[in-house]
Enzyme design. Sequence first.
Site, PDB file in Angstrom:
ATOM      1  N   GLU A 259     -67.727 -35.018  32.709  1.00  0.00           N
ATOM      2  CA  GLU A 259     -67.846 -36.452  33.022  1.00  0.00           C
ATOM      3  C   GLU A 259     -69.327 -36.738  33.075  1.00  0.00           C
ATOM      4  O   GLU A 259     -70.019 -36.222  33.955  1.00  0.00           O
ATOM      5  CB  GLU A 259     -67.220 -36.754  34.390  1.00  0.00           C
ATOM      6  CG  GLU A 259     -65.750 -36.440  34.513  1.00  0.00           C
ATOM      7  CD  GLU A 259     -64.897 -37.345  33.659  1.00  0.00           C
ATOM      8  OE1 GLU A 259     -65.366 -38.420  33.270  1.00  0.00           O
ATOM      9  OE2 GLU A 259     -63.758 -36.955  33.357  1.00  0.00           O
ATOM     10  N   CYS A 298     -71.231 -44.086  38.278  1.00  0.00           N
ATOM     11  CA  CYS A 298     -71.025 -43.800  36.849  1.00  0.00           C
ATOM     12  C   CYS A 298     -70.265 -44.937  36.173  1.00  0.00           C
ATOM     13  O   CYS A 298     -70.343 -45.112  34.968  1.00  0.00           O
ATOM     14  CB  CYS A 298     -70.267 -42.494  36.694  1.00  0.00           C
ATOM     15  SG  CYS A 298     -68.749 -42.462  37.645  1.00  0.00           S
TER      16      CYS A 298
END
Length: 520
Positions: A259, A298
């Site tokens: 990720e 994020c």
Amino acid sequence: MAPLANLDSYLGGRWVAGTGAPALLVNPATEEPIAQIAAGGLDAPAALAHARDVGGAALAALSFGERAALLRAMSRLIHDKRDELILLGMQNGGNTRGDAKFDIDGASGTLAYYADLGDQLGDARVLVDGEAAQLGRSPRLYGTHMLSPRAGVAVHVNAFNFPAWGTFEKAACALLAGMPVISKPATATALLAHRMVQLIVDAKLLPAGALQLVCGSLGDLLDHLGGQDVLAFTGSGATGAKLRGTPRLIERNVRVNVEADSLNAAVLGPDVEPGSDTWNLFVSEVAKDLTQKTGQKCTAIRRILVPEARAAELEEALAERLAAVKTGDPTHDDVTMGPLATAAQLRDVRAGFARLRQEAEAVGGGGGSVAPLGVPAGKGFFFAPVLLRARDSAAAQVVHELEVFGPVATVLRYDGGARAAGTLVRRAEGSLVSSIYSDDRGFLAEAVRHAAPLLGRVYVGSAKVAGQTAGPGTVLPQLVHGGPGRAGGGEELGGARGLAFYMQRTALSGDRALLDAITR
Ligand code: NAP
């Protein structure tokens, strides 16, 4: 002055101090040291053996329902200790109270969600994947797919921005699937994850070996992984690429999930009138994403796509919101946005902002400098929120390529066409999430279908959901989290989908009644 507490690792069933020169953890608002981590000295083979032989064996003996009880107990404990944990998030992460709650409630909420899922799976020890298929003329000969826990260790490496949620969303899936975990928080903000593991250990909630914590460096741990182990990484694309390229992981075909960076977009549809419910939703969610966690999310919106005709009004509305932001020490009641988490973050944000300025001008919030509230002069890693406008959306490069991990977002004007919006979204070459705000079904269908191959998640903001959603920046355990390309190519969560990474899919064929007995 009292000596600084060392954050020890929890390995082999005991707390172990690291070796070597310690790294300091500081309060990013005041720069006062709060703890330290001596990074070296990890005995990786011993930690892996403890996980495989002790933790893995104990978890494998449990049903999903029994593992769910472990998750439920962790969720409750984290919730019970919420006030103490919030203070640690404020102290070490520069979080406002709301930011710290977001992280900690994300941890307890995800654990609770996976506990519910485990309860539904009950006594099962394996999962059946998809429909069985008749393989021959006889209805007896069938084929099916079964998922069983991998007989290895789940190694988790987490980013600095969500020390609580990041640690426990990964742990929830791995432990429910039946894999023991070795978890490494980012050093700079490890205080919260360390305390949470300490609470879980002290309360004896998990079988021995099910959860180990590495504070500091992983050392050569990745060089000891094998084909049943997995690595789940969250952090920068550069570190993700480096870890993925570890020769041992390639040689042993270790499963890796990454990720990484993401330049998420929010698109305003051409049908959205200023002052409408959808407009207000857009303005409030973009403004929230700019400042929540000081933009260190994020999933934060980095690119704001607006039809040319609405750009001026939108910039004005957002600039007004930014003017109301109070930046400073988050322990002060008036403060609505804290500092960046580290000195390195501040350096990176300043450098990234300077690069964005090559192709964009500031239309709200100034140049990032600020006199923070309640902070000794010259202290703290502060950067005020800034809204930029790209001079030329199509010609711009940096805004589509560089993730400035702070309170900075750029307005990109487009012609109002669904395809044009989708094409701009795609320019980031893979994002975790993007949001499209419109009540026009035709626009939504075309824009979403065009952008979707480059996105892990699409959030559709419209009048009917206004007031009912947490916005695109909130990762939900029911939906997958991850994105293609630049975002790392990974996938986590998504209900039962999140378990599959930690399980082996095995095809079975044979007499249907016998297969049913095996998979029941
Ligand atoms: P980072 O510098 O890449 O660090 C991430 C983690 O990797 C930390 O735990 C770090 O440990 C560890 N690490 C670094 N080098 C390593 C090595 N050689 N071997 C083993 N571990 C190593 O990233 P960050 O600054 O913490 O996080 C910011 C980035 O994360 C942003 O780009 C953001 O977009 C991304 N992010 C993505 C998601 C997502 O879900 N996609 C979520 C959050 C953040 P140390 O701290 O000890 O160096």
